[in-house]
Enzyme design. Structure first.
Site, PDB file in Angstrom:
ATOM      1  N   GLY A  58       0.849  -1.193   0.000  1.00 47.83           N
ATOM      2  CA  GLY A  58       0.000   0.000   0.000  1.00 47.83           C
ATOM      3  C   GLY A  58       0.877   1.233   0.000  1.00 47.83           C
ATOM      4  N   ARG A  59       1.503   1.464   1.169  1.00 46.31           N
ATOM      5  CA  ARG A  59       2.352   2.640   1.355  1.00 46.31           C
ATOM      6  C   ARG A  59       3.401   2.774   0.247  1.00 46.31           C
ATOM      7  NH1 ARG A  59       3.454   4.477   6.621  1.00 46.31           N
ATOM      8  NH2 ARG A  59       2.860   2.417   7.362  1.00 46.31           N
TER       9      ARG A  59
ATOM     10  N   CYS B 122      -8.025  23.132  16.997  1.00 43.94           N
ATOM     11  CA  CYS B 122      -8.047  23.595  18.372  1.00 43.94           C
ATOM     12  C   CYS B 122      -7.532  22.478  19.275  1.00 43.94           C
ATOM     13  CB  CYS B 122      -9.488  23.953  18.712  1.00 43.94           C
ATOM     14  SG  CYS B 122      -9.584  24.986  20.148  1.00 43.94           S
ATOM     15  N   GLU B 123      -6.223  22.236  19.186  1.00 38.44           N
ATOM     16  CA  GLU B 123      -5.630  21.073  19.838  1.00 38.44           C
ATOM     17  C   GLU B 123      -4.111  21.265  19.847  1.00 38.44           C
ATOM     18  OE1 GLU B 123      -7.739  17.913  19.863  1.00 38.44           O
ATOM     19  OE2 GLU B 123      -6.141  16.575  20.502  1.00 38.44           O
TER      20      GLU B 123
ATOM     21  N   TYR C  84      -1.751   6.983   3.722  1.00 37.12           N
ATOM     22  CA  TYR C  84      -2.311   7.145   5.068  1.00 37.12           C
ATOM     23  C   TYR C  84      -2.428   8.613   5.488  1.00 37.12           C
ATOM     24  CZ  TYR C  84      -1.345   2.161   5.019  1.00 37.12           C
ATOM     25  OH  TYR C  84      -1.303   0.826   4.665  1.00 37.12           O
TER      26      TYR C  84
HETATM   27  N1  LLP Z   1      -2.252  -5.927   3.982  1.00 36.93           N
HETATM   28  C1  LLP Z   1      -2.812  -5.881   5.197  1.00 36.93           C
HETATM   29  C2  LLP Z   1      -3.599  -7.013   5.665  1.00 36.93           C
HETATM   30  C3  LLP Z   1      -2.655  -4.744   5.995  1.00 36.93           C
HETATM   31  O1  LLP Z   1      -3.203  -4.726   7.201  1.00 36.93           O
HETATM   32  C4  LLP Z   1      -1.909  -3.651   5.513  1.00 36.93           C
HETATM   33  C5  LLP Z   1      -1.761  -2.434   6.318  1.00 36.93           C
HETATM   34  C6  LLP Z   1      -1.357  -3.732   4.226  1.00 36.93           C
HETATM   35  C7  LLP Z   1      -1.537  -4.899   3.499  1.00 36.93           C
HETATM   36  C8  LLP Z   1      -0.555  -2.619   3.612  1.00 36.93           C
HETATM   37  O2  LLP Z   1       0.579  -2.309   4.326  1.00 36.93           O
HETATM   38  P1  LLP Z   1       1.604  -1.227   3.717  1.00 36.93           P
HETATM   39  O3  LLP Z   1       2.235  -1.858   2.496  1.00 36.93           O
HETATM   40  O4  LLP Z   1       0.824  -0.024   3.371  1.00 36.93           O
HETATM   41  O5  LLP Z   1       2.570  -1.010   4.812  1.00 36.93           O
HETATM   42  N2  LLP Z   1      -2.086   3.895   9.395  1.00 36.93           N
HETATM   43  C9  LLP Z   1      -0.745   3.371   9.541  1.00 36.93           C
HETATM   44  C10 LLP Z   1      -0.533   2.138   8.711  1.00 36.93           C
HETATM   45  C11 LLP Z   1      -1.498   1.017   9.015  1.00 36.93           C
HETATM   46  C12 LLP Z   1      -1.287  -0.167   8.122  1.00 36.93           C
HETATM   47  C13 LLP Z   1      -2.431  -1.101   8.238  1.00 36.93           C
HETATM   48  N3  LLP Z   1      -2.340  -2.259   7.429  1.00 36.93           N
HETATM   49  C14 LLP Z   1       0.246   4.469   9.172  1.00 36.93           C
HETATM   50  O6  LLP Z   1      -0.170   5.572   8.863  1.00 36.93           O
HETATM   51  O7  LLP Z   1       1.440   4.224   9.213  1.00 36.93           O
END
Ligand code: LLP
Length: 431
Positions: free
Chosen positions: A292-293, A361-362, A390
């Site tokens: 994802g990221r 406001c935080e 994200y």
């Molecule tokens: N697959 C599953 C089952 C996941 O839970 C996640 C991310 C991904 C794939 C993708 O992971 P990535 O490649 O994006 O690292 N909000 C947090 C990140 C939470 C990730 C949740 N799951 C942040 O802003 O760092």
């Protein structure tokens, strides 16, 4: 610059995907999310190429759409031949609205509602990744009533040691996600799934965490999963054909971050998969990955207009912008570091240390502390870099602040992908 999406143009301005940040801010207003579409496409292509190279094309890259979700990104990744991981009815709806090929959608979640399960099964998603026994039973019952069958994967906690890699948060036994291996729960789930007539158990899934730089935990998880697939075959006679290894590859947010190139992750994980399969005399399964990221993160930036500068002698200088934790809650939530720069002077040496504050406001509404930026005055446009993942997907309307629009840049040309929320949008559901 921290990623290839950002450069300094002939005017000395920041360019994002080749588009002048000052012109983008003038045309679309601030705050503004900008995504370099060409960079996103290149990353999709290199992930696909590594599936070709390391698994002879027997696999699929699923874009983890929680990182950044809107109709346009689903269209984009679909056109690059990727599948998608969705984690809620809302993400699934968005993907379907964008015309995403439903058989390439994998539905995740540790507590999917009955409505969400029905919605996914009715539409025929590629697979539902079942998290727990309650869901297993519930889904089978729903399918019975719908007179349907559904492909599923089981989410397994591989038990990767969190003590050596403290950033790994989802793969260990104490996690809300999935079936634990150590306790025998995972094997019991396999037996239960195989016995339920409406479910077609295709394989397993694991995801060890996010923003991980080290390759070894991924290899370790892959070995454990293949060994478990071997155990399943020995104990039940079932030979599962699909292994989803999750996402989690880290990206560079600031200069000191040093992620390995994705090719090398892929190569090493593939070597672990191949070795373990050989050891277990198990056929190489179809491999799914869920980045994802690393697909969108480094390709995005957020543009803000600088407001008040508040110098507190001997303490710090607050530089306030017209956005904040509502469009990027990651500093407030995780203390995440970001680089920022003054768009009009992007080529100049940074000389000023500031705390970048939002307009909420935080007191905790900060985007960065100790940020080193160029000389700056109220009215300047400030960019925070690598906000593609994200940020928009975690944005909120706290303080009734409308969410910013999203602009995609392709070949240096911008186009609107998500409109700016209006005040009218904010009261749309109020009675
Ligand atoms: N697959 C599953 C089952 C996941 O839970 C996640 C991310 C991904 C794939 C993708 O992971 P990535 O490649 O994006 O690292 N909000 C947090 C990140 C939470 C990730 C949740 N799951 C942040 O802003 O760092």
């Amino acid at each position: 610059m921290i990623s290839e999406s950002f450069s300094v143009n002939e005017k000395g301005h920041l360019a994002i995907g080749g588009a002048d940040a000052l012109q983008l801010a003038a045309e679309y207003g601030t705050p503004l999310y900008v995504m370099d579409e060409d960079a996103i496409r290149r990353t999709c292509q290199s992930y696909r190429a590594s599936i070709e190279r390391f698994y002879e094309g027997r696999g699929l890259v699923l874009y983890a759409s929680k990182a950044f979700c809107c109709k346009e990104i689903y269209r984009l990744v679909a056109s690059e031949g990727l599948g998608a991981d969705v984690v809620s009815g809302g993400e699934l709806y968005t993907a379907l609205q964008a015309g995403f090929p439903v058989e390439k959608i994998y539905f995740h979640g540790n507590n999917k509602t009955v409505d969400e399960l029905c919605y996914a099964a009715e539409n025929g998603v590629g697979a539902i990744v079942v998290d727990n026994l309650t869901e297993l039973q519930c889904l089978n019952g729903l399918l019975e009533r719908m007179d349907k069958h559904q492909n599923i994967l089981l989410r397994i906690k591989p038990g990767v040691d969190a003590h050596t890699h403290s950033f790994i948060r989802t793969g260990q036994i104490d996690s809300k996600f999935g079936f634990a291996l150590e306790t025998g729960e995972a094997m019991a789930a396999v037996r239960a799934a195989a016995a339920l007539p409406r479910l077609r158990l295709k394989g397993l899934h694991c995801h060890i965490g996010s923003q991980i730089f080290d390759t070894e935990p991924f290899c370790h998880a892959a070995r454990i999963m293949i060994r478990f697939m071997g155990d399943i075959r020995r104990e039940t006679g079932l030979s599962l054909g699909v292994l989803n290894l999750g996402g989690g590859f880290g990206i560079r947010y600031v200069g000191e971050d040093d992620p390995a190139p994705y090719e090398s992750y892929m190569q090493q994980v593939s070597a672990a998969v191949h070795e373990s399969c050989k050891e277990q005399e198990f056929p190489i399964p179809e491999i799914l990955i869920e980045p994802g990221r690393s697909i969108v993160g480094s390709a995005g930036a957020t543009l803000y207009t600088v407001g008040a500068l508040k110098e507190i002698p001997g303490v710090r200088t607050y530089l306030s912008v017209d956005g904040g934790m509502t469009d990027n809650p990651r500093y407030a939530l995780y203390g995440s570091k970001y680089e920022a720069l003054v768009c009009a002077r992007a080529g100049e040496k940074p000389t000023k240390t500031v705390t970048i504050a939002g307009k909420c406001c935080e007191s905790g509404d900060l985007l960065a502390e100790g940020a080193l930026i160029q000389e700056c005055a109220p009215g300047d446009i400030l960019a925070v870099l690598a906000t593609g993942a994200y940020n928009y997907s975690m944005a909120s309307n706290y303080n009734r602040i409308p969410r910013p629009p999203v602009v995609f840049v392709r070949g240096g040309q911008p186009r609107l992908a998500v409109r700016r929320e209006s005040y009218a949008d904010l009261v749309r559901n109020d009675l």
